[in-house]
Design a protein around this motif. Structure first.
Motif, PDB file in Angstrom:
ATOM      1  N   PHE A  59       0.840  -1.205   0.000  1.00 30.76           N
ATOM      2  CA  PHE A  59       0.000   0.000   0.000  1.00 30.76           C
ATOM      3  C   PHE A  59       0.875   1.254   0.000  1.00 30.76           C
ATOM      4  N   ALA A  60       1.936   1.243   0.831  1.00 29.76           N
ATOM      5  CA  ALA A  60       2.825   2.406   0.909  1.00 29.76           C
ATOM      6  C   ALA A  60       3.550   2.625  -0.420  1.00 29.76           C
ATOM      7  N   VAL A  61       4.063   1.540  -1.009  1.00 33.40           N
ATOM      8  CA  VAL A  61       4.831   1.667  -2.259  1.00 33.40           C
ATOM      9  C   VAL A  61       3.941   2.147  -3.403  1.00 33.40           C
ATOM     10  N   VAL A  62       2.747   1.569  -3.526  1.00 34.80           N
ATOM     11  CA  VAL A  62       1.849   1.974  -4.622  1.00 34.80           C
ATOM     12  C   VAL A  62       1.410   3.432  -4.430  1.00 34.80           C
ATOM     13  N   SER A  63       1.172   3.844  -3.186  1.00 40.81           N
ATOM     14  CA  SER A  63       0.821   5.246  -2.920  1.00 40.81           C
ATOM     15  C   SER A  63       1.944   6.172  -3.374  1.00 40.81           C
ATOM     16  N   LEU A  64       3.187   5.768  -3.114  1.00 41.32           N
ATOM     17  CA  LEU A  64       4.329   6.592  -3.521  1.00 41.32           C
ATOM     18  C   LEU A  64       4.488   6.615  -5.047  1.00 41.32           C
ATOM     19  N   ILE A  65       4.119   5.512  -5.704  1.00 37.13           N
ATOM     20  CA  ILE A  65       4.173   5.507  -7.179  1.00 37.13           C
ATOM     21  C   ILE A  65       3.165   6.511  -7.746  1.00 37.13           C
ATOM     22  N   TRP A  66       1.928   6.518  -7.198  1.00 31.46           N
ATOM     23  CA  TRP A  66       0.924   7.502  -7.653  1.00 31.46           C
ATOM     24  C   TRP A  66       1.490   8.916  -7.517  1.00 31.46           C
ATOM     25  N   LEU A  67       2.140   9.181  -6.366  1.00 33.48           N
ATOM     26  CA  LEU A  67       2.699  10.513  -6.123  1.00 33.48           C
ATOM     27  C   LEU A  67       3.847  10.808  -7.087  1.00 33.48           C
ATOM     28  N   ALA A  68       4.741   9.842  -7.274  1.00 35.51           N
ATOM     29  CA  ALA A  68       5.906  10.049  -8.150  1.00 35.51           C
ATOM     30  C   ALA A  68       5.474  10.379  -9.573  1.00 35.51           C
ATOM     31  N   MET A  69       4.325   9.825 -10.011  1.00 35.75           N
ATOM     32  CA  MET A  69       3.835  10.105 -11.375  1.00 35.75           C
ATOM     33  C   MET A  69       3.520  11.589 -11.573  1.00 35.75           C
ATOM     34  N   VAL A  70       3.120  12.275 -10.479  1.00 33.89           N
ATOM     35  CA  VAL A  70       2.857  13.715 -10.566  1.00 33.89           C
ATOM     36  C   VAL A  70       4.155  14.467 -10.834  1.00 33.89           C
TER      37      VAL A  70
ATOM     38  N   ALA B 282       8.327  -1.986  -5.955  1.00 39.48           N
ATOM     39  CA  ALA B 282       9.328  -1.132  -5.294  1.00 39.48           C
ATOM     40  C   ALA B 282      10.371  -0.662  -6.316  1.00 39.48           C
ATOM     41  N   ILE B 283      10.733  -1.537  -7.253  1.00 44.18           N
ATOM     42  CA  ILE B 283      11.704  -1.147  -8.286  1.00 44.18           C
ATOM     43  C   ILE B 283      11.130  -0.026  -9.151  1.00 44.18           C
ATOM     44  N   ILE B 284       9.834  -0.096  -9.470  1.00 47.50           N
ATOM     45  CA  ILE B 284       9.201   0.996 -10.246  1.00 47.50           C
ATOM     46  C   ILE B 284       9.356   2.319  -9.501  1.00 47.50           C
ATOM     47  N   PHE B 285       9.025   2.299  -8.198  1.00 46.57           N
ATOM     48  CA  PHE B 285       9.114   3.550  -7.432  1.00 46.57           C
ATOM     49  C   PHE B 285      10.555   4.060  -7.374  1.00 46.57           C
ATOM     50  N   TYR B 286      11.506   3.176  -7.030  1.00 42.28           N
ATOM     51  CA  TYR B 286      12.898   3.644  -6.882  1.00 42.28           C
ATOM     52  C   TYR B 286      13.474   4.104  -8.218  1.00 42.28           C
ATOM     53  N   TRP B 287      13.014   3.518  -9.313  1.00 43.09           N
ATOM     54  CA  TRP B 287      13.466   3.961 -10.646  1.00 43.09           C
ATOM     55  C   TRP B 287      13.014   5.397 -10.902  1.00 43.09           C
TER      56      TRP B 287
END
Length: 456
Positions: A139-150, A197-202
């Motif tokens: 949940f935390a990682v996917v939330s951060l991915i949504w944010l990173a897309m902005v 997690a790799i998507i977010f860190y990328w």
């Protein structure tokens, strides 16, 4: 996203069919990356479920992914539009150093609020403690991915975005299959989590490479929650409106509990998710051609207003802006209409390919019509945002939420023959209201433009 759209339009200018195909593929992944990849991953993992997990464990995994994407989208909605507005203002003023400061602040707020909320939500679920921990982390990682897309949209590096989602998704699939053999359901979830997690860190690494790292707290960002409170509310309400029909169906009389409190509706969920896939081409075309074309005319119109040009020149530019908008909406109607019509005609074949039951075909056909209306609604809402009509978007989003929730609840009590009609009619009602508000404001655009100017 208009900035990335301009970058992709340069590929179209090269004239090669292969380049055009690549550009549309990039646009599809960028405009719909997280949820498109999640549906693709679930579909692929579903093909291997007999070799990896028991039926119950696979259903728990599938429900965990759906719950994660649904509730993380609603939760992050509180931050998405506010951070988008703040980032746009800061970049316009040339304050590039604010980017990472705002990103750190939003990350901290999301983790501080989201992790306790997800932990509290999963406490009562009848799954192992290790699985609960992994679900909270997801949940935390996917939330951060949504944010990173902005924030990543300001980089305009579409290749890195596509690579992040393609490689992360491949690792999610391979990791889930590989780790499910020694570790069971927990290994399946762990493998999926590693890929996400790799998507977010990328994406995070790309932001670090582009922007200078300074202070980690941005007080000015949080002042926007007071100044533009409508954006925070719209973010939650609109995302909840998209999911409310699925939530209502989870509690319908013919829904079922996988294990407490994971619920699913076998007849409704599958057709709706597959219907969503049909709007991906339209979102890609909107990103690459429609939004960029509209933005060109939008900039020219306000440039003439700011340059104090004669009123007839402003009206002429308004005419070109309106023509561009009508042309864009016609183009979307034709393209999405053709896709939806084809899918309705071949619905039995598509349902069979998706390994769904033939009795879900009528729901799929209705859901296709609903998705067609929803993508038009999304486009009109984006145009309303261009004119800073926040209260109008708040009205439309609230109407969509209430209508989708109410109509869906009514159809759950009318029987399977009416499933999908609630979602479809709610999209129509919200689209009608949104288009009426857009038309009224466009017709009175010059009055609204000058009436908002400060006096004195």
């Amino acid at each position: 996203m208009a900035g990335i759209g301009f970058e992709l339009r340069r590929i179209l200018g090269k004239g090669s069919y292969l380049n055009e195909l690549g550009a549309y593929l990039y646009a599809a992944l960028i405009s719909s990356g997280p949820w498109l990849m999640s549906i693709f991953t679930l579909s692929v993992l579903g093909l291997f479920r007999e070799q990896t997990l028991s039926n119950v464990d696979h259903e728990i995994f599938r429900a965990t992914i759906i719950y994660t994407y649904a509730f993380s989208l609603v939760f992050v909605g509180f931050f998405q539009l506010i951070s988008t507005r703040y980032l746009a203002d800061e970049l316009f003023l040339g304050r590039v150093e604010s980017t990472m400061r705002a990103f750190w602040s939003c990350c901290a707020a999301i983790l501080c609020l989201g992790v306790p909320l997800a932990t509290a939500a999963y406490l009562r679920f009848e799954i192992s403690g290790y699985y609960k921990l992994l679900a909270v982390m997801l949940f935390a990682v996917v939330s951060l991915i949504w944010l990173a897309m902005v924030f990543i949209s300001s980089v305009k590096d579409y290749i890195q975005i596509v690579l992040a989602f393609a490689i992360g998704t491949a690792i999610s699939i391979a990791g889930a299959i590989w780790l499910s053999h020694p570790l069971g359901a927990e290994g399946h979830m762990l493998g999926y989590l590693i890929g996400q997690a790799i998507i977010f860190y990328w994406l995070f690494a790309r932001l670090l490479a582009e922007f200078q790292v300074g202070a980690i707290f941005d007080r000015a960002l949080f002042s926007y929650f007071k100044k533009y409170w409508e954006l925070a509310v719209i973010g939650i309400i609109y995302n909840l409106a998209i999911w409310i029909d699925k939530i209502v169906f989870w509690f319908a009389p013919d829904s079922r509990t996988i294990v407490p409190y994971f619920r699913t509706h076998d007849l409704y969920e599958g057709p709706i998710f597959f219907a969503y896939l049909t709007i991906v081409p339209t979102l890609a075309i909107f990103l690459m051609k429609v939004e960029t074309s509209f933005y060109d005319h939008y900039k020219r119109y306000y440039a003439k207003v700011l340059e104090n040009l004669p009123f007839y020149a402003i009206l002429e530019e308004k005419g070109r802006l309106v023509d561009s908008l009508h042309h864009s909406l016609r183009e979307i109607l034709i393209i999405q209409g053709a896709i939806t019509t084809l899918c309705i005609a071949f619905a039995p074949e598509i349902i069979a390919m998706a390994q769904l039951s033939p009795i879900q075909t009528p729901v799929y056909r209705i859901a296709l019509t609903g998705a067609f209306l929803q993508v038009l609604l999304s486009v009109v809402i984006i145009i309303l945002f261009y004119f800073d009509l926040r209260k109008e978007v708040l009205i439309v989003s609230s109407l969509f939420l209430v209508a989708n929730g109410l109509f869906s609840w009514i159809t759950t009590n009318m029987g399977a023959g009416f499933y999908g009609y609630g979602y479809c009619y709610s999209c129509f009602v919200a689209l009608f209201a949104a288009y009426w508000l857009l038309d009224w404001n466009i017709r009175n655009l010059e009055y609204i433009t000058f009436a908002r100017q400060p006096i004195g």
